[in-house]
Design an enzyme around this catalytic site. Sequence first.
Site, short mmCIF file in Angstrom:
data_model
loop_
_atom_site.label_atom_id
_atom_site.label_comp_id
_atom_site.label_asym_id
_atom_site.label_seq_id
_atom_site.Cartn_x
_atom_site.Cartn_y
_atom_site.Cartn_z
N GLU A 256 5.90 -1.57 -8.32
CA GLU A 256 4.94 -0.53 -8.68
C GLU A 256 5.25 0.79 -7.98
O GLU A 256 4.44 1.71 -7.98
CB GLU A 256 3.51 -0.97 -8.31
CG GLU A 256 3.22 -1.05 -6.83
CD GLU A 256 3.59 -2.40 -6.23
OE1 GLU A 256 3.07 -2.72 -5.16
OE2 GLU A 256 4.39 -3.13 -6.85
N ASP B 179 3.34 5.03 -4.95
CA ASP B 179 2.98 3.62 -5.05
C ASP B 179 1.58 3.52 -5.67
O ASP B 179 0.64 4.20 -5.23
CB ASP B 179 3.00 2.97 -3.66
CG ASP B 179 2.78 1.47 -3.74
OD1 ASP B 179 3.79 0.75 -3.86
OD2 ASP B 179 1.60 1.04 -3.71
N ILE B 180 1.46 2.67 -6.71
CA ILE B 180 0.16 2.47 -7.35
C ILE B 180 -0.72 1.64 -6.40
O ILE B 180 -0.33 0.55 -5.98
CB ILE B 180 0.32 1.75 -8.70
CG1 ILE B 180 1.21 2.59 -9.63
CG2 ILE B 180 -1.04 1.51 -9.35
CD1 ILE B 180 1.54 1.90 -10.93
#
Length: 712
Positions: free
Chosen positions: A629, A586-587
């Site tokens: 994301e 996950d960004i």
Amino acid sequence: MARGRRQVNRGTGITVRRAGFALGLLGVWTVALGLYEPTADFAVFAWSLAGLVLLFSLLEMRQGGGDSPTEFSFFGTAGPLLWVVGVWIVFRSFVSVAPQLILLPVGLIGWLVISFPLQALLVPFVAVLGMEVGLWAFDFQELAGLAGNLLAYGAAGLGISAFMSSKAYRQRMRKALIRAKRDTASRQYARDLGLFDELPDILNVLPDYDLIEDPEAGSQPAVETITAAFDLQLELIRQTLALSTVALLWPDPEGQEYRLRSIATTRKDIAPGPFRIGAGITGALMGAEELVSLAPATPSLGVPYYLKQLEVGGVLAVRLPDDAEEWLGFDDKKIAPVLCGDRPGQEPWTEQEKTIMILCGRKLALDVNMGRQFQAMARERSAIQRVCLAMRELNGALALEQVLAATIKAVRTLVGADFISISLVQGNSHCVALAEGEGSELLLGREFAREEGLVGQVLKINRPLPAKAQCHGPTQVFGHDHLLTGYHSLLVLPLQKEKGEATGALTVAVKKADVFTKPRQEILELIAAQVAVKVDLGQAHEEINRLATIDGLTGLINHRTFQHGFDVMLVREERRAGALSLLLCDIDHFKKINDSYGHPFGDKVLKEVAGILRRAARSVDLAGRYGGEEFVLVLEGSGEQGGHQMAERIRQEIEKMVLPHESGPVRITLSLGLAVYPDHGTDKERLIRRADKALYRAKKEGRNRVVVWQEE
């Protein structure tokens, strides 16, 4: 030389047969002595001998297995003897565990009785008796067992013999022999008549190996019709002119002999032929004369179809007219069918009688010509069926790979090609997408500059090349560094939709010369035009499939494809007791990135992260966009240590990445959660859930880190 080779082969065959006979006798003794019984102690020797028996049995089968009744010899029984010994070896080796194997020798006895004359079965049957009696004498079977076995073998032989001697069986065999003889004669007569020498223009070059219908197999009705017409006309001539015999002599296709193809006669001493070209009256018709009449007849110019030239007073013979001789296929037009009649009287032949014979000869020629036309129509129907079959398979293909394979098959159905390839345009180059034939493995997948070779010229001018489809040596078909050699007929066709730009080229090469006639080229151009449409549809179909499995923004597989791929990988690892690592990524603070720098920049971030994951994944791994994301990476064959090392390397690479923006450089980080199969779970849902919990902990503990799932 050929005769010498045949003598050598025959000598070798006799030697092999004698060796096989001796081996068979040795096998009889070993079986009788009990070497193949379960309690025997000579396993190595026994099974070595069994292997030799099998080998020589196969050699006998290849040579025909035994002599025919007219060529019977003592050693000619080697085949049946070896087969008997081989079956008894199997029977005695396993009889204790499978008593039903007695059906093997019983069945063999029945088959031998059907297939061989009784004189050829004397030695094998004596061998059977010797083996069975030997087994009893050496206490390997009881007297009751010996009697039962011999009774079963005798019943099988007698039963089959009784069946073969039955009236119904003899009638069926007689009918089968008559049918086979009639079919053979029909095919030969059809070839003599030239029923297969000509085909419709556009179809006369289709290869024979892939016919839906064998044209010669369908020759019987045409031959029977022509024969019936000939017989009727000859009988009419005989009765009208009061002749003893009227005969039609037909030359064979090679012009070596005359064959008696139809006859109407009152005499019994008819010679069946064949007759030498030029024999008797036929020799007089090999010059300029079209009709010869003799009264009285001379011995040197007699009719060839009588065993005795007695009571032949006059002979009248005509050559079938020249304008109908094309179907004969001879360079010398004087070798032609001859209509010949004779009578006992020596009175001169009248002009009316000569005219009748000439007219009958013309009528016979017209009958054959009409038969040829009907047979050509049958060939045309068969060829059209093949064209339709090829086109139907091509039209049924969807994916590009299927289209290319169907194209190759369609071309081979229509042309006996030695080399076929399909080149497709890719930007400023053309690539060999599929190739079959000599050297094709060196071409498959290669790219050439768009202007290179004959293919490049065809793509440029949208016309087939080379001129006259001929090849006179090594040719630059694809590029300057590749020459196509060994072919005399070559045709490169553009794959062009209507009047648009060519999307590729079809190359067909044949080692024989002058193969691509105008009609054949027309067929191939039709195929090429259809292929162009199908290639375009196939590419579109592949693009649709790609879009259905790939995330449009990042180029990674989408969520649905990941779910399916993960299932497949789990099954594979379960089957081989392996391991795999599941990474959920996950960004960090991605919403803030979108809010601060805008969604276009956020899309750029997603693409850059996807690129790092794509480069990190091996060909056996799975990299995809999980949603928003979040990304996912499945590492095949990787345990916790390997998965953690990969996750840490990805995290560090992203941490070092700097993305330029008008407001200044931007740095991003990534949080990763790791779950391992089978340590942390064996089903997909549990592994995803635990990797997600590990990711949640990574974000909770400060982000930009890798966390391995562990029990709380």
